[in-house]
Design a protein around this motif. Structure first.
Motif, short mmCIF file in Angstrom:
data_model
loop_
_atom_site.label_atom_id
_atom_site.label_comp_id
_atom_site.label_asym_id
_atom_site.label_seq_id
_atom_site.Cartn_x
_atom_site.Cartn_y
_atom_site.Cartn_z
N ASN A 193 -12.03 14.53 0.72
CA ASN A 193 -11.32 13.26 0.48
C ASN A 193 -9.98 13.17 1.21
N LEU A 194 -9.93 13.69 2.42
CA LEU A 194 -8.68 13.62 3.18
C LEU A 194 -8.42 12.22 3.71
N PHE A 195 -9.49 11.52 4.08
CA PHE A 195 -9.34 10.14 4.53
C PHE A 195 -9.86 9.21 3.45
N PRO A 196 -9.05 8.25 3.01
CA PRO A 196 -9.52 7.31 1.98
C PRO A 196 -10.64 6.44 2.52
N LYS A 197 -11.45 5.93 1.62
CA LYS A 197 -12.54 5.04 2.01
C LYS A 197 -12.07 3.60 2.13
N ASP A 198 -11.02 3.25 1.43
CA ASP A 198 -10.50 1.89 1.46
C ASP A 198 -9.92 1.57 2.84
N PRO A 199 -10.35 0.48 3.48
CA PRO A 199 -9.89 0.17 4.85
C PRO A 199 -8.38 0.00 4.96
N GLN A 244 -3.02 2.32 6.51
CA GLN A 244 -1.69 2.76 6.09
C GLN A 244 -1.48 4.25 6.35
N VAL A 245 -2.51 5.04 6.14
CA VAL A 245 -2.41 6.47 6.45
C VAL A 245 -2.12 6.68 7.92
N ARG A 246 -2.86 6.00 8.77
CA ARG A 246 -2.66 6.14 10.22
C ARG A 246 -1.27 5.66 10.63
N TYR A 247 -0.82 4.56 10.02
CA TYR A 247 0.50 4.06 10.41
C TYR A 247 1.62 4.98 9.92
N LEU A 248 1.48 5.55 8.74
CA LEU A 248 2.52 6.45 8.24
C LEU A 248 2.71 7.62 9.20
N VAL A 249 1.60 8.18 9.67
CA VAL A 249 1.67 9.29 10.62
C VAL A 249 2.32 8.84 11.92
N HIS A 250 1.91 7.67 12.40
CA HIS A 250 2.49 7.13 13.64
C HIS A 250 3.99 6.87 13.47
N HIS A 251 4.37 6.28 12.35
CA HIS A 251 5.77 5.93 12.11
C HIS A 251 6.64 7.18 12.08
N TYR A 252 6.20 8.21 11.38
CA TYR A 252 7.01 9.43 11.31
C TYR A 252 7.17 10.05 12.71
N GLY A 253 6.08 10.12 13.45
CA GLY A 253 6.15 10.72 14.78
C GLY A 253 6.96 9.92 15.78
N LYS A 281 10.25 3.34 2.25
CA LYS A 281 9.64 2.07 1.85
C LYS A 281 8.13 2.09 2.09
N LEU A 282 7.70 2.77 3.15
CA LEU A 282 6.26 2.90 3.39
C LEU A 282 5.60 3.72 2.29
N LEU A 283 6.30 4.76 1.83
CA LEU A 283 5.76 5.57 0.74
C LEU A 283 5.62 4.74 -0.54
N ASP A 284 6.58 3.84 -0.77
CA ASP A 284 6.58 3.02 -1.98
C ASP A 284 5.53 1.92 -1.94
N ASN A 285 5.22 1.42 -0.75
CA ASN A 285 4.42 0.21 -0.63
C ASN A 285 2.96 0.46 -0.31
N VAL A 286 2.49 1.68 -0.53
CA VAL A 286 1.09 1.97 -0.24
C VAL A 286 0.19 1.19 -1.19
N HIS A 287 -0.92 0.72 -0.67
CA HIS A 287 -1.91 -0.02 -1.46
C HIS A 287 -2.61 0.91 -2.44
N ARG A 288 -2.76 0.47 -3.68
CA ARG A 288 -3.48 1.23 -4.69
C ARG A 288 -4.83 0.59 -4.97
N THR A 289 -5.88 1.37 -5.01
CA THR A 289 -7.19 0.86 -5.41
C THR A 289 -7.36 1.11 -6.91
N GLU A 290 -8.43 0.58 -7.45
CA GLU A 290 -8.67 0.73 -8.89
C GLU A 290 -8.95 2.18 -9.27
N ASN A 291 -9.30 3.01 -8.27
CA ASN A 291 -9.57 4.41 -8.54
C ASN A 291 -8.33 5.30 -8.42
N ASP A 292 -7.22 4.72 -7.95
CA ASP A 292 -5.99 5.49 -7.79
C ASP A 292 -5.16 5.44 -9.07
#
Length: 234
Positions: free
Chosen positions: A86-92, A97-106, A141-152
């Motif tokens: 479960n390293l990559f979420p299934k939710d699009p 957001q995962v990809r952008y967080l990595v891009h933003h930090y780098g 702010k990116l850490l705070d604003n991550v989308h939550r699914t019903e399973n999170d």
């Protein structure tokens, strides 16, 4: 792909990019053979010819046939090989957001970290440290604003996606260790939550990631990093 592929990892403890592969292998519990490539020496001819013509690490050799370069592609391959991790979420939206967080930090954060730690000039380091705080506020702010699914989890959970350690945490983790070098060569101090309460979420996330066993396995000591990075200090 079966998950039983034979993997050889070409690695060096110093390299934060290679550490991504170490973390991904630990998280997916994929057995592997490790070969150390000394980054302080010219690369062996066999490595340039048979493994990676660019001489970089990490590289992984799969079933004695195929080689994958570049740390994010290596980690993503392992994530795809072991969806149960479960390293990559299934939710699009979360995947984006995962990809952008990595891009933003780098792109925005890590370059300022490097400027901050790689100078012995107190005034210059203080200027970069102030710039780093601004960048970390945006990152928080990116850490705070991550989308939550019903399973999170709706609240709590210190990783980017709550309780689930994900590709975002994995990809940035090795670079967080380098923040311990702030002030190592000048009169500045490492950033703390007490000094910057507006970065509370960032420090909670940073501490949770650092405590992950897979991250600890891949992280050199501060003493080792201090000695190695000294040669790059202006």
């Amino acid at each position: 792909m079966t998950g039983s592929e034979k993997i050889v990892l070409y690695n060096h403890l110093l390299c934060p990019f290679a550490a991504r592969a170490v973390i991904a292998l630990a998280e997916t519990k994929h057995e592997y053979e490790e070969v150390t490539i000394d980054l302080t020496q010219p690369r062996p001819d066999w490595y340039l010819k048979d493994i990676n013509p660019y001489g970089q690490v990490p590289a992984v050799k799969i079933d004695d046939k195929h080689v994958i370069y570049e740390s994010l592609f290596v980690a993503e391959y392992l994530s795809d090989l072991h969806p149960e991790a479960n390293l990559f979420p299934k939710d699009p939206l979360q995947r984006a957001q995962v990809r952008y967080l990595v891009h933003h930090y780098g792109t925005h954060v890590n370059p300022v970290v490097l400027k901050t730690i790689h100078t012995a000039d107190n005034e210059e380091a203080a200027k970069h440290r102030a710039e780093l705080i601004v960048q970390l506020e945006k990152f928080a702010k990116l850490l705070d604003n991550v989308h939550r699914t019903e399973n999170d989890v709706k609240e709590g959970g210190r990783f980017f996606l709550g309780d689930q350690f994900s590709f975002a945490d994995l990809a940035i983790a090795p670079f967080l260790a380098r923040q311990s070098l702030i002030g190592a060569y000048n009169n500045n101090e490492e950033l703390t939550a007490d000094e910057f309460p507006q970065l509370k979420r960032f420090f909670e996330w940073k501490d949770a990631v650092a405590a992950r066993p897979s991250v600890q396995k891949s992280t050199p000591t501060t003493e080792y990093l201090t000695g190695v990075h000294r040669k790059w200090v202006k």
